[in-house]
Design a protein around this motif. Structure first.
Motif, PDB file in Angstrom:
ATOM      1  N   UNK A  34     -14.229 -10.297   8.034  1.00 25.80           N
ATOM      2  CA  UNK A  34     -14.671 -11.176   6.945  1.00 25.80           C
ATOM      3  C   UNK A  34     -13.490 -11.590   6.038  1.00 25.80           C
ATOM      4  N   UNK A  35     -12.349 -11.888   6.648  1.00 22.20           N
ATOM      5  CA  UNK A  35     -11.157 -12.249   5.874  1.00 22.20           C
ATOM      6  C   UNK A  35     -11.399 -13.532   5.083  1.00 22.20           C
ATOM      7  N   UNK A  36     -10.863 -13.587   3.871  1.00 25.86           N
ATOM      8  CA  UNK A  36     -11.001 -14.800   3.049  1.00 25.86           C
ATOM      9  C   UNK A  36      -9.857 -14.881   2.044  1.00 25.86           C
ATOM     10  N   UNK A  65       8.322 -15.892   8.381  1.00 25.55           N
ATOM     11  CA  UNK A  65       8.361 -15.969   9.850  1.00 25.55           C
ATOM     12  C   UNK A  65       7.446 -14.888  10.390  1.00 25.55           C
ATOM     13  N   UNK A  66       6.769 -15.184  11.484  1.00 26.55           N
ATOM     14  CA  UNK A  66       5.797 -14.222  12.005  1.00 26.55           C
ATOM     15  C   UNK A  66       6.481 -12.943  12.477  1.00 26.55           C
ATOM     16  N   UNK A  67       7.743 -13.066  12.842  1.00 26.17           N
ATOM     17  CA  UNK A  67       8.468 -11.900  13.356  1.00 26.17           C
ATOM     18  C   UNK A  67       9.149 -11.115  12.237  1.00 26.17           C
ATOM     19  N   UNK A  68       9.006 -11.583  11.016  1.00 26.01           N
ATOM     20  CA  UNK A  68       9.747 -10.935   9.928  1.00 26.01           C
ATOM     21  C   UNK A  68       8.887 -10.897   8.660  1.00 26.01           C
ATOM     22  N   UNK A  69       7.945  -9.962   8.663  1.00 29.03           N
ATOM     23  CA  UNK A  69       7.062  -9.808   7.499  1.00 29.03           C
ATOM     24  C   UNK A  69       7.757  -8.846   6.535  1.00 29.03           C
ATOM     25  N   UNK A  96       4.956 -16.541  -4.300  1.00 29.30           N
ATOM     26  CA  UNK A  96       5.102 -17.227  -3.013  1.00 29.30           C
ATOM     27  C   UNK A  96       5.850 -18.542  -3.205  1.00 29.30           C
ATOM     28  N   UNK A  97       6.726 -18.908  -2.268  1.00 27.97           N
ATOM     29  CA  UNK A  97       7.297 -20.250  -2.340  1.00 27.97           C
ATOM     30  C   UNK A  97       6.162 -21.254  -2.135  1.00 27.97           C
ATOM     31  N   UNK A  98       6.118 -22.365  -2.875  1.00 31.42           N
ATOM     32  CA  UNK A  98       4.996 -23.298  -2.741  1.00 31.42           C
ATOM     33  C   UNK A  98       5.042 -24.094  -1.441  1.00 31.42           C
ATOM     34  N   UNK A  99       3.877 -24.562  -1.006  1.00 30.65           N
ATOM     35  CA  UNK A  99       3.747 -25.490   0.123  1.00 30.65           C
ATOM     36  C   UNK A  99       4.563 -25.043   1.332  1.00 30.65           C
ATOM     37  N   UNK A 100       4.404 -23.795   1.703  1.00 22.91           N
ATOM     38  CA  UNK A 100       5.193 -23.181   2.771  1.00 22.91           C
ATOM     39  C   UNK A 100       4.251 -22.388   3.670  1.00 22.91           C
ATOM     40  N   UNK A 101       4.502 -22.375   4.970  1.00 22.02           N
ATOM     41  CA  UNK A 101       3.689 -21.545   5.849  1.00 22.02           C
ATOM     42  C   UNK A 101       4.070 -20.079   5.653  1.00 22.02           C
ATOM     43  N   UNK A 102       3.094 -19.280   5.302  1.00 19.06           N
ATOM     44  CA  UNK A 102       3.301 -17.852   5.061  1.00 19.06           C
ATOM     45  C   UNK A 102       2.566 -17.085   6.166  1.00 19.06           C
ATOM     46  N   UNK A 103       3.265 -16.181   6.810  1.00 19.98           N
ATOM     47  CA  UNK A 103       2.636 -15.323   7.820  1.00 19.98           C
ATOM     48  C   UNK A 103       2.233 -14.028   7.149  1.00 19.98           C
ATOM     49  N   UNK A 104       1.074 -13.492   7.538  1.00 18.09           N
ATOM     50  CA  UNK A 104       0.648 -12.246   6.895  1.00 18.09           C
ATOM     51  C   UNK A 104      -0.124 -11.374   7.871  1.00 18.09           C
ATOM     52  N   UNK A 105      -0.061 -10.081   7.608  1.00 12.22           N
ATOM     53  CA  UNK A 105      -0.793  -9.112   8.426  1.00 12.22           C
ATOM     54  C   UNK A 105      -1.450  -8.131   7.470  1.00 12.22           C
ATOM     55  N   UNK A 106      -2.774  -8.078   7.534  1.00 11.02           N
ATOM     56  CA  UNK A 106      -3.497  -7.070   6.780  1.00 11.02           C
ATOM     57  C   UNK A 106      -3.162  -5.731   7.426  1.00 11.02           C
ATOM     58  N   UNK A 112      -3.988  -8.377  13.335  1.00 10.77           N
ATOM     59  CA  UNK A 112      -2.982  -9.271  13.910  1.00 10.77           C
ATOM     60  C   UNK A 112      -2.371 -10.138  12.817  1.00 10.77           C
ATOM     61  N   UNK A 113      -1.310 -10.846  13.179  1.00  8.32           N
ATOM     62  CA  UNK A 113      -0.616 -11.702  12.217  1.00  8.32           C
ATOM     63  C   UNK A 113      -1.356 -13.031  12.107  1.00  8.32           C
ATOM     64  N   UNK A 114      -1.662 -13.432  10.884  1.00  9.11           N
ATOM     65  CA  UNK A 114      -2.322 -14.717  10.599  1.00  9.11           C
ATOM     66  C   UNK A 114      -1.353 -15.541   9.749  1.00  9.11           C
TER      67      UNK A 114
END
Ligand SMILES: *[C@@H]1O[C@H](CO)[C@@H](O)[C@H](O)[C@H]1NC(C)=O
Ligand SMILES: *[C@@H]1O[C@H](CO)[C@@H](O)[C@H](O)[C@H]1NC(C)=O
Ligand SMILES: *[C@@H]1O[C@H](CO)[C@@H](O)[C@H](O)[C@H]1NC(C)=O
Ligand SMILES: *[C@@H]1O[C@H](CO)[C@@H](O)[C@H](O)[C@H]1NC(C)=O
Ligand SMILES: *[C@@H]1O[C@H](CO)[C@@H](O)[C@H](O)[C@H]1NC(C)=O
Ligand SMILES: *[C@@H]1O[C@H](CO)[C@@H](O)[C@H](O)[C@H]1NC(C)=O
Length: 496
Positions: A34-36, A65-69, A96-106, A112-114
């Motif tokens: 139920x991620x949100x 980067x997905x490989x560098x959390x 967070x830097x604005x308007x940037x793709x952020x990778x994250x892992x709960x 998994x990485x989202x």
């Protein structure tokens, strides 16, 4: 047929306890479900998820980067309520830097990485789109798509009988076309468990099972995009059929699940980035008076969005104790707190920073047919006009509607060409077990109304002066209605 006691017990257990359609509990109890996400503040995103056990320390790892959390944020925020099987966990990522793709892992032994696109800062004039989705509801065994009792769905002509939720499907297919979603009320329709006969003896479990299903169904969207929620009557309804009142589970009363799920994820109000001191003072006042997830505001690029609570906390509010809806809920703030918030919040908006101002709420006062909330109009409309709100978005009535800019039921003579009055829409046709609301008798300022299929609104901020509102048919993606509102936005602080 005559049952012995031994035969009867398993049968009752089968129809009662076994009937609620709970999703399976993962073996690994740290598994996030139920991620949100939510825009929580300037450069801040709240990451929330549920687990089937309490977490001592919910944590999220993240990076660009997905490989560098490389960063990690943690909290001790893992809470539940008496009838829930799950714990709601919240961690806020800041700076967070604005308007940037952020990778994250709960952080979990099974996650998994989202990724998400971080919020634009107030004043970024880059065009973007958001969606308005209201009155959506669960799909599947407890939702609208299952054959059986079709009596409430006979106004929907082409619903696929498979377990297919066309609005969520469309949101998934178009996920790169919008940056966030607002959902002002009536989320899961868990209180409608009574609509399925199999649930009748098992209200508590049926209610919770629908919530677990709905927020799991939503997760592929809401783990990617900020999902900004505010309350509707279905977050508190316990007596749609009077005899169920006594069966009403704890979590169903007084917005309990809604508060547990969104209370720590929605923002209050942002600090002003205006150079004007009065704006800063008003924004600080709004921040102190905000009551998320009931009433709050946030800024994103060229828009300031204020979410209001049309259910409680104003004169003759329908869901308050003694109110017309009989829901005995709230209040959630002090006397006049919501309206004082709204006035301070709207007064704080510097149009040179965020030219657009949008208000989102659940119950409309402009709608065809029935369902107009007159106490809402009396409470909110004068403030919306006074501070020049550009667009007001409501649901509650299960269809799509567009109105001309209007105040006090009088169309603004300038129409869509720099009106002083707000433009109003209803985007309540997203899909739920109660089916569509037929388009009512024509209303003088209504220009579009659609109830033949599920639909929602896609809103594009084209530039500081042009706002496009499209209604999308969920099943096909077809644009049903498109309009562009022009506003000159010449005044820095608009009071009229
Ligand atoms: C791990 O998570 C997935 C869903 O993301 C779930 O289907 C699976 O059952 C989980 N595994 C365990 C061991 O809990
Ligand atoms: C849902 O609908 C889409 C588009 O019509 C289709 O591709 C998909 O297979 C359907 N899913 C289910 C579970 O029926
Ligand atoms: C600041 O904004 C207020 C309106 O909120 C306005 O009355 C005042 O003149 C502005 N001050 C300056 C220095 O621009
Ligand atoms: C509903 O919850 C709020 C906040 O917890 C509380 O202040 C209020 O008294 C409750 N209302 C009712 C009718 O129980
Ligand atoms: C706008 O509508 C409100 C009622 O909601 C009314 O009191 C007010 O006079 C109207 N303002 C104008 C300028 O028509
Ligand atoms: C309502 O009437 C207006 C004016 O006659 C018309 O332009 C509009 O299309 C009608 N709306 C609906 C939903 O029938």
């Amino acid at each position: 047929m005559k049952f012995t006691r031994v035969q009867l017990l398993p049968l009752l257990a089968g129809t009662a306890v076994g009937s609620a359609s709970y999703p399976p509990i993962p073996k690994d109890l740290t598994t996030p479900v139920q991620q949100r996400l939510a825009v929580k503040g300037t450069n801040a995103v709240a990451v929330a998820w549920n687990t089937y056990q309490k977490l001592d320390q919910p944590c999220v790892q993240y990076g660009i980067a997905s490989s560098s959390l490389t960063s990690q944020a943690c909290s001790s925020d893992s809470t539940t309520y008496p009838t829930s099987r799950t714990y709601s966990n919240v961690v806020t990522l800041t700076g967070l830097p604005p308007a940037t793709t952020i990778y994250y892992k709960i952080v979990s032994t099974n996650s998994s990485v989202e990724h998400f696109f971080s919020p634009r800062v107030a004043g970024d004039k880059t065009p973007f789109a958001m969606n308005a989705i209201i009155d959506m509801g669960v799909y599947g065994a407890d939702g609208y798509t299952i054959q059986g009792d079709m009596s409430k769905r006979d106004t929907i002509p082409h619903i696929d009988p498979s377990l297919n939720h066309t609005t969520i499907g469309r949101l998934a297919q178009t996920v790169d076309d919008y940056e966030f979603i607002i959902h002002p009320g009536d989320l899961a329709y868990a209180d409608d468990w009574i609509e399925k006969p199999k649930n009748i003896l098992d209200g508590k479990n049926a209610f919770e099972a629908i919530l677990e299903q709905f927020y799991s169904q939503l997760a592929p969207i809401s783990a990617r995009k900020a999902y900004m929620a505010s309350p509707g009557n279905h977050e508190a309804a316990c007596q749609e059929i009077p005899f169920t009142t006594g069966l009403c589970p704890d979590g169903q009363k007084n917005f309990t699940d809604f508060m547990n799920r969104f209370g720590h994820t929605m923002p209050s109000a942002f600090a002003s980035t205006s150079s004007n001191n009065t704006a800063k003072v008003n924004a600080n006042k709004a921040q102190a008076l905000a009551k998320p997830p009931f009433w709050y505001s946030f800024e994103y690029g060229m828009v300031h969005i204020t979410m209001i609570d049309t259910e409680t906390d104003f004169a003759n509010a329908p869901d308050q104790p003694g109110g017309s809806a009989g829901l005995n809920s709230g209040p959630f703030g002090g006397a006049n707190q919501q309206l004082d918030f709204l006035a301070a919040d709207l007064a704080s908006v510097d149009r040179t920073v965020t030219p657009w101002v949008i208000v989102g709420g659940h119950r409309p006062w402009y709608t065809t047919g029935t369902g107009q909330c007159k106490p809402c109009q009396a409470a909110f409309e004068p403030l919306l006009y006074k501070y020049g709100v550009d667009l007001a978005i409501f649901g509650h009535v299960h269809n799509s509607q567009r109105f001309l800019p209007v105040n006090n039921s009088v169309a603004d003579p300038r129409g869509m060409n720099d009106p002083k009055a707000p433009m109003y829409i209803v985007a309540g046709g997203a899909g739920n077990i109660e089916g569509m609301s037929a388009v009512g008798a024509n209303y003088s300022t209504n220009v579009f109304a659609y109830a033949n299929d599920f639909s929602y609104a896609a809103i594009t901020f084209q530039d500081s002066n042009h706002l496009k509102v499209d209604f999308i048919q969920s099943s096909t993606g077809a644009v049903l209605d498109s309009s562009v509102l022009y506003k000159s936005h010449t005044q820095q602080f608009l009071v009229q």
